[in-house]
Scaffold this motif. Structure first.
Motif, PDB file in Angstrom:
ATOM      1  N   ASP A   5      11.591  -3.086  -1.743  1.00  0.00           N
ATOM      2  CA  ASP A   5      10.924  -3.663  -2.906  1.00  0.00           C
ATOM      3  C   ASP A   5      11.589  -3.290  -4.233  1.00  0.00           C
ATOM      4  O   ASP A   5      11.416  -3.986  -5.218  1.00  0.00           O
ATOM      5  CB  ASP A   5       9.436  -3.307  -2.928  1.00  0.00           C
ATOM      6  N   ASP A  28      11.632  -8.503  -0.215  1.00  0.00           N
ATOM      7  CA  ASP A  28      10.978  -7.418  -0.931  1.00  0.00           C
ATOM      8  C   ASP A  28       9.669  -7.004  -0.269  1.00  0.00           C
ATOM      9  O   ASP A  28       8.993  -6.095  -0.728  1.00  0.00           O
ATOM     10  CB  ASP A  28      10.760  -7.758  -2.407  1.00  0.00           C
ATOM     11  N   SER A  29       9.297  -7.660   0.830  1.00  0.00           N
ATOM     12  CA  SER A  29       8.105  -7.256   1.577  1.00  0.00           C
ATOM     13  C   SER A  29       8.349  -7.459   3.073  1.00  0.00           C
ATOM     14  O   SER A  29       9.096  -8.351   3.484  1.00  0.00           O
ATOM     15  CB  SER A  29       6.869  -8.055   1.150  1.00  0.00           C
ATOM     16  N   VAL A  53       6.437  -0.606   1.310  1.00  0.00           N
ATOM     17  CA  VAL A  53       6.698  -1.859   0.602  1.00  0.00           C
ATOM     18  C   VAL A  53       5.371  -2.570   0.360  1.00  0.00           C
ATOM     19  O   VAL A  53       4.400  -2.330   1.058  1.00  0.00           O
ATOM     20  CB  VAL A  53       7.665  -2.779   1.398  1.00  0.00           C
TER      21      VAL A  53
END
Length: 75
Positions: A5, A28-29, A53
């Motif tokens: 993230d 990012d996740s 995350v």
């Protein structure tokens, strides 16, 4: 696959893996990463995931899910 993230760390990891000659998908996740894996038609050979995350799935849980469903993927 890189799941991180922090944009700076994600970019750094993507650059390092790319320099080794690999194609890199980054997220990012873990939620987005697992969705991609479930829909992807291409093989993923390795996952690098941050432990914490954002989203419903944490990095460690994501790694466990990947190892359980796709044991050939290094995580």
């Amino acid at each position: 696959m890189v799941v991180e993230d922090d944009p700076t760390l994600r970019l750094l990891m993507v650059e390092i893996v790319s320099e080794l000659g690999a194609t890199v998908r980054h997220f990012d996740s873990a939620d987005d990463a697992i969705t991609y894996l479930l829909q992807a038609h291409e093989k993923c050979r390795m996952v690098i995931a941050d432990h914490g995350v954002p989203g419903q799935i944490q990095g460690t849980e994501f790694v466990g899910m990947v190892k359980g469903r796709w044991p050939s993927i290094e995580a």
